[in-house]
Design a protein around this motif. Sequence first.
Motif, PDB file in Angstrom:
ATOM      1  N   SER A 162     -11.685  12.251   6.966  1.00 59.32           N
ATOM      2  CA  SER A 162     -13.578  13.064   7.827  1.00 59.32           C
ATOM      3  C   SER A 162     -14.462  11.725   7.671  1.00 59.32           C
ATOM      4  O   SER A 162     -15.086  12.166   7.038  1.00 59.32           O
ATOM      5  CB  SER A 162     -13.030  14.341   6.745  1.00 59.32           C
ATOM      6  OG  SER A 162     -12.403  15.464   6.884  1.00 59.32           O
ATOM      7  N   SER A 163     -14.407  12.624   8.952  1.00 59.38           N
ATOM      8  CA  SER A 163     -16.327  12.086   9.542  1.00 59.38           C
ATOM      9  C   SER A 163     -17.020  12.823   9.297  1.00 59.38           C
ATOM     10  O   SER A 163     -16.773  14.343   8.380  1.00 59.38           O
ATOM     11  CB  SER A 163     -16.076  11.724  10.896  1.00 59.38           C
ATOM     12  OG  SER A 163     -16.147  13.435  11.690  1.00 59.38           O
ATOM     13  N   LEU A 244     -12.491  19.591  -2.090  1.00 63.18           N
ATOM     14  CA  LEU A 244     -11.877  18.590  -1.359  1.00 63.18           C
ATOM     15  C   LEU A 244     -12.284  17.316  -0.903  1.00 63.18           C
ATOM     16  O   LEU A 244     -11.559  16.336  -0.830  1.00 63.18           O
ATOM     17  CB  LEU A 244     -12.833  18.352   0.107  1.00 63.18           C
ATOM     18  CG  LEU A 244     -11.813  20.219   0.861  1.00 63.18           C
ATOM     19  CD1 LEU A 244     -12.246  20.794   2.248  1.00 63.18           C
ATOM     20  CD2 LEU A 244     -10.057  19.546   1.258  1.00 63.18           C
ATOM     21  N   GLY A 245     -13.646  16.913  -1.810  1.00 67.52           N
ATOM     22  CA  GLY A 245     -13.498  15.750  -1.817  1.00 67.52           C
ATOM     23  C   GLY A 245     -13.315  15.021  -2.755  1.00 67.52           C
ATOM     24  O   GLY A 245     -12.506  13.885  -3.646  1.00 67.52           O
ATOM     25  N   PHE A 246     -13.624  15.943  -4.123  1.00 70.36           N
ATOM     26  CA  PHE A 246     -12.711  15.479  -5.309  1.00 70.36           C
ATOM     27  C   PHE A 246     -11.237  14.759  -5.336  1.00 70.36           C
ATOM     28  O   PHE A 246     -10.584  13.947  -5.905  1.00 70.36           O
ATOM     29  CB  PHE A 246     -12.948  16.360  -6.466  1.00 70.36           C
ATOM     30  CG  PHE A 246     -12.539  16.285  -7.846  1.00 70.36           C
ATOM     31  CD1 PHE A 246     -13.081  15.100  -8.493  1.00 70.36           C
ATOM     32  CD2 PHE A 246     -10.694  16.093  -7.847  1.00 70.36           C
ATOM     33  CE1 PHE A 246     -12.807  14.699  -9.920  1.00 70.36           C
ATOM     34  CE2 PHE A 246     -10.423  16.369  -9.256  1.00 70.36           C
ATOM     35  CZ  PHE A 246     -11.372  15.126 -10.167  1.00 70.36           C
ATOM     36  N   GLY A 250     -11.998  14.952   1.603  1.00 68.98           N
ATOM     37  CA  GLY A 250     -12.943  15.131   2.042  1.00 68.98           C
ATOM     38  C   GLY A 250     -13.417  14.156   2.601  1.00 68.98           C
ATOM     39  O   GLY A 250     -13.203  13.610   4.285  1.00 68.98           O
ATOM     40  N   ILE A 251     -15.101  13.365   2.854  1.00 68.69           N
ATOM     41  CA  ILE A 251     -15.599  12.916   4.089  1.00 68.69           C
ATOM     42  C   ILE A 251     -15.468  11.495   3.698  1.00 68.69           C
ATOM     43  O   ILE A 251     -16.198  10.733   2.541  1.00 68.69           O
ATOM     44  CB  ILE A 251     -17.249  13.353   4.215  1.00 68.69           C
ATOM     45  CG1 ILE A 251     -17.146  14.640   5.094  1.00 68.69           C
ATOM     46  CG2 ILE A 251     -17.915  12.090   4.944  1.00 68.69           C
ATOM     47  CD1 ILE A 251     -18.413  15.910   4.271  1.00 68.69           C
ATOM     48  N   PRO A 253     -16.811   7.951   2.309  1.00 64.88           N
ATOM     49  CA  PRO A 253     -18.363   7.308   1.964  1.00 64.88           C
ATOM     50  C   PRO A 253     -19.328   6.697   3.148  1.00 64.88           C
ATOM     51  O   PRO A 253     -20.283   6.856   2.675  1.00 64.88           O
ATOM     52  CB  PRO A 253     -18.119   6.480   0.629  1.00 64.88           C
ATOM     53  CG  PRO A 253     -16.545   6.158   0.967  1.00 64.88           C
ATOM     54  CD  PRO A 253     -16.054   6.628   1.867  1.00 64.88           C
ATOM     55  N   THR A 254     -18.722   6.197   4.350  1.00 61.23           N
ATOM     56  CA  THR A 254     -19.142   4.759   4.616  1.00 61.23           C
ATOM     57  C   THR A 254     -19.731   6.423   6.117  1.00 61.23           C
ATOM     58  O   THR A 254     -20.678   6.334   6.745  1.00 61.23           O
ATOM     59  CB  THR A 254     -18.610   4.288   5.183  1.00 61.23           C
ATOM     60  OG1 THR A 254     -17.175   4.880   6.369  1.00 61.23           O
ATOM     61  CG2 THR A 254     -18.378   3.547   4.463  1.00 61.23           C
ATOM     62  N   ALA A 255     -19.431   7.467   6.289  1.00 62.53           N
ATOM     63  CA  ALA A 255     -20.196   8.990   7.005  1.00 62.53           C
ATOM     64  C   ALA A 255     -21.034   9.678   6.291  1.00 62.53           C
ATOM     65  O   ALA A 255     -22.096  10.114   7.476  1.00 62.53           O
ATOM     66  CB  ALA A 255     -18.696   9.519   7.478  1.00 62.53           C
ATOM     67  N   ALA A 256     -20.827   9.315   5.192  1.00 60.83           N
ATOM     68  CA  ALA A 256     -21.756  10.706   4.412  1.00 60.83           C
ATOM     69  C   ALA A 256     -21.981  10.639   3.188  1.00 60.83           C
ATOM     70  O   ALA A 256     -20.526  10.105   2.787  1.00 60.83           O
ATOM     71  CB  ALA A 256     -21.405  12.501   5.271  1.00 60.83           C
ATOM     72  N   SER A 257     -22.787  11.297   2.335  1.00 62.67           N
ATOM     73  CA  SER A 257     -22.548  11.157   1.025  1.00 62.67           C
ATOM     74  C   SER A 257     -22.232  12.725   0.446  1.00 62.67           C
ATOM     75  O   SER A 257     -22.527  13.381   1.075  1.00 62.67           O
ATOM     76  CB  SER A 257     -23.451  11.221   0.047  1.00 62.67           C
ATOM     77  OG  SER A 257     -23.844  11.433  -1.318  1.00 62.67           O
ATOM     78  N   GLU A 258     -21.643  13.058  -0.245  1.00 62.73           N
ATOM     79  CA  GLU A 258     -20.555  14.070  -0.800  1.00 62.73           C
ATOM     80  C   GLU A 258     -19.954  13.827  -2.377  1.00 62.73           C
ATOM     81  O   GLU A 258     -19.248  12.972  -2.576  1.00 62.73           O
ATOM     82  CB  GLU A 258     -19.230  14.089   0.117  1.00 62.73           C
ATOM     83  CG  GLU A 258     -18.714  15.501   0.219  1.00 62.73           C
ATOM     84  CD  GLU A 258     -17.915  15.940  -1.019  1.00 62.73           C
ATOM     85  OE1 GLU A 258     -18.101  17.041  -2.143  1.00 62.73           O
ATOM     86  OE2 GLU A 258     -17.048  14.973  -1.496  1.00 62.73           O
ATOM     87  N   TRP A 259     -21.022  15.246  -3.255  1.00 65.55           N
ATOM     88  CA  TRP A 259     -21.056  15.366  -4.210  1.00 65.55           C
ATOM     89  C   TRP A 259     -19.535  14.895  -5.065  1.00 65.55           C
ATOM     90  O   TRP A 259     -18.623  14.175  -5.588  1.00 65.55           O
ATOM     91  CB  TRP A 259     -21.786  16.497  -5.223  1.00 65.55           C
ATOM     92  CG  TRP A 259     -22.929  16.358  -4.833  1.00 65.55           C
ATOM     93  CD1 TRP A 259     -23.626  14.536  -4.784  1.00 65.55           C
ATOM     94  CD2 TRP A 259     -23.913  17.540  -4.352  1.00 65.55           C
ATOM     95  NE1 TRP A 259     -25.175  15.577  -4.314  1.00 65.55           N
ATOM     96  CE2 TRP A 259     -25.522  16.553  -4.420  1.00 65.55           C
ATOM     97  CE3 TRP A 259     -23.868  18.267  -4.650  1.00 65.55           C
ATOM     98  CZ2 TRP A 259     -26.550  17.550  -4.220  1.00 65.55           C
ATOM     99  CZ3 TRP A 259     -24.473  19.273  -4.309  1.00 65.55           C
ATOM    100  CH2 TRP A 259     -25.858  18.933  -4.553  1.00 65.55           C
TER     101      TRP A 259
END
Length: 325
Positions: A162-163, A244-246, A250-251, A253-259
């Motif tokens: 994902s972006s 989702l990120g785990f 998810g998104i 890492p170069t598009a946005a930061s996500e925990w």
Amino acid sequence: MSIPSLASARKPWFARLPVVSHLRMSSGLQRGMLIAGLVLSVLFIVSALFAPLIAPFDFAQSSDMSGDFPRQSAPDDKFIWGTTVTGYDVFSRTMYGARTAIWVIIAAVLMSLFIGVLLGLISGYLGGWFDRIMVVLADAIYAFPSLLLAIVMSIVISQGQSSLWGGIMAAAISITVVFIPQYFRVVRAEVMRLKAEPFVESAQVIGSSPWRVMFTHLLRNATRTLPLIFTLNATEALLTLAGLGFLGFGIEPTAASEWGFDLNRAMSDATSGIWWTGLFPGLAIVLTVMGLTLVGESMNDLNDPRLRRFSRKKAQRITQAGVTR
């Protein structure tokens, strides 16, 4: 003692806002829980709004004028929360992660709130075959797990990679579908109760259209409990995004930061004794969910007279006011 006038007894508009009014009527442990939740929630919102000013580096920055950042560096003066395996600053990514989370919460909850309230108004007021169909659909949607639906939507929207806006919309749409029945059921139940009240019957007698009755007379009275659902659904939206990120949907890492993504990458670090890459994103998720949950649960308790607790002085003031009037 004279009886106070209605004008002086009426509280100003800001004192009647959901959180402010609950804070005024709370006391003891309930007030402590509400204040603690508000503090954590405000920290989350401030981090999201002012991330570029708080974070010393960009979320995907791995070098500066002095050269490349060290990888998996322990916390020090320059990198106060250390760096990741790719050389990103953990503190900066945690601050920017709050911004991603709040976008998902706003998009998901607002969409589900708008659709759920609209359907609840129409279904509760009109009834008939439309109401029966909507109730069956609402019961069926409860069977869909939000995380599984989020994975499917992520694959459909952005093929799993994902972006920023692709990841936000994948999580938001899936959460919206799952949350609509909650708002629908609450509003529908209130509308069915209120439509038999005299003020609604009076509006019908004078010739008001069904749309005018719904949006002028019923909407305001049927949505008083929605702030409680909003806070609880915000936590579910945050956890769905982190899940989702785990899981890797998810998104990027170069598009946005996500925990959640940062926690996924920190799993291999934990076996090597590198604790800082997973500790701080994990704490951000826990504290944010805890803050929003404390606010929602405190508001729920204060709205229920059976669970509300008054201090001794406040109870005496209420008793004296009742005797005086």
